[in-house]
Design a protein around this motif. Structure first.
Motif, PDB file in Angstrom:
ATOM      1  N   THR A  61       0.863  -1.176   0.000  1.00 16.21           N
ATOM      2  CA  THR A  61       0.000   0.000   0.000  1.00 16.21           C
ATOM      3  C   THR A  61       0.902   1.229   0.000  1.00 16.21           C
ATOM      4  N   TYR A  62       0.489   2.255  -0.734  1.00 11.10           N
ATOM      5  CA  TYR A  62       1.335   3.420  -0.947  1.00 11.10           C
ATOM      6  C   TYR A  62       0.508   4.690  -0.792  1.00 11.10           C
ATOM      7  N   SER A  63       1.063   5.647  -0.063  1.00  9.09           N
ATOM      8  CA  SER A  63       0.427   6.954   0.074  1.00  9.09           C
ATOM      9  C   SER A  63       1.515   8.004   0.227  1.00  9.09           C
ATOM     10  N   ASN A  64       1.179   9.210  -0.149  1.00  9.65           N
ATOM     11  CA  ASN A  64       2.114  10.320  -0.052  1.00  9.65           C
ATOM     12  C   ASN A  64       1.305  11.554   0.334  1.00  9.65           C
ATOM     13  N   GLN A  78      -6.420  13.523  -1.344  1.00  8.55           N
ATOM     14  CA  GLN A  78      -5.126  12.850  -1.294  1.00  8.55           C
ATOM     15  C   GLN A  78      -5.387  11.403  -1.656  1.00  8.55           C
ATOM     16  N   PHE A  80      -4.369   7.361  -2.639  1.00  7.32           N
ATOM     17  CA  PHE A  80      -3.479   6.299  -2.211  1.00  7.32           C
ATOM     18  C   PHE A  80      -3.562   5.193  -3.241  1.00  7.32           C
TER      19      PHE A  80
END
Length: 138
Positions: A61-64, A78, A80
């Protein structure tokens, strides 16, 4: 939004060259309301590459927090990404087609990926897969 690392029996990864920026990327897209995540991965991969896949795991899982989108209607979000691991359904690995979102779709050996133009977020996902860092939580 979801992405998929699709791996064939030879250990190659499936990538598409995006028509909007010319960069190589993993197949992926937005989930439909009421759609389970794995079904989104299967649908988006088939829509973008012509390849029917089955989900076999999760890359990560990826978020910034700095990756924020502001739309014309004043909506701000935002996003993800959940990156799944998948493989072609038996007998399907050679059937690849481009969509309106891509100009090329190909299989790449892991060692050939370094030379490809790719945005940093996609490269991170591919590298996590290549180096066995799964599931990644970023």
């Amino acid at each position: 939004m979801g992405r998929r690392d699709v791996e064939d029996d030879d250990g190659r990864v499936l990538l598409q060259r995006r028509s909007d920026n010319g960069m190589w990327a993993l197949p992926g897209g937005a989930m439909c309301i009421g759609e389970p995540l794995p079904e989104c991965a299967i649908r988006e991969t088939e829509e973008e590459t012509g390849l029917r896949v089955e989900v076999t795991g999760i890359v990560g899982t990826y978020s910034n927090p700095r990756h924020v989108f502001a739309y014309d209607d004043r909506e701000v979000r935002q996003e993800f990404s959940v990156c799944f691991l998948a493989r072609p359904v038996a007998g399907e690995a050679g059937v690849l087609t481009v969509s309106d979102e891509s100009t090329d779709v190909r299989w790449f050996a892991p060692e050939d990926v370094d030379a490809l133009p790719m945005v940093a977020g996609v490269r991170k996902r591919v590298d996590d897969w290549r180096h066995g860092r799964m599931p990644a939580i970023r």
